[in-house]
Design an enzyme around this catalytic site. Sequence first.
Site, short mmCIF file in Angstrom:
data_model
loop_
_atom_site.label_atom_id
_atom_site.label_comp_id
_atom_site.label_asym_id
_atom_site.label_seq_id
_atom_site.Cartn_x
_atom_site.Cartn_y
_atom_site.Cartn_z
N LYS A 72 -32.93 117.33 -5.12
CA LYS A 72 -33.30 115.96 -4.80
C LYS A 72 -34.77 115.70 -5.03
CE LYS A 72 -32.10 116.90 -0.27
NZ LYS A 72 -31.80 116.58 1.12
N TYR A 132 -34.56 108.86 -1.51
CA TYR A 132 -33.97 110.09 -2.01
C TYR A 132 -33.28 109.79 -3.33
CZ TYR A 132 -33.74 110.69 3.09
OH TYR A 132 -34.01 110.71 4.42
#
Length: 183
Positions: A72, A132
């Site tokens: 991520k 994110y």
Amino acid sequence: MKATEVTRIHGAFLFEPTPYADARGFFCRTFDADVIRSVGLDPHAFVQDSVSRSVRGVLRGLHLRSGRGEAKLVRCSYGRIFDVVVDLRPDSPTYRNVATFELTGETQTTLYIPAGCAHGFQALTGTADTSYRIDRPHDPAEDVTIAYDDPELAIPWPLPATSMSQRDREAPGLASVLKHMER
């Protein structure tokens, strides 16, 4: 945008943009495929974007995914957060290392977290928005949570945890999670 390797977590990077500020505020590029590619990552691998809003003291994590894991890109788009990464990849040269960062809306720095690392953060300001970008669709069946206050990790959280999810409050310690993941 400048890419800097995170020495405490093998394969992690900080991407620091150059904000252009004037009387109106600022502008900066927060994602650049060429810069991502320059450190050996595939910019097209990221398939989902999400955002969370937290208030001061809220603690989220420590989270990771079982199976193939989840890479991520994390950025504080507004406010400030204390961000934590724990390397839980047994074959990594930085296995079990903990790295901490302060990410802010002022700098818009993005942290790349490789798959197999646990991640958590705490909001340091009245409002903190965290963005994110993940490399595969979220599957709740693969969610793994580790106790934020595990003594083996000794994470120096800057504030008392004022609020967290029930899942995070009831999370098992690192040793229990690692034993379960070995099966």
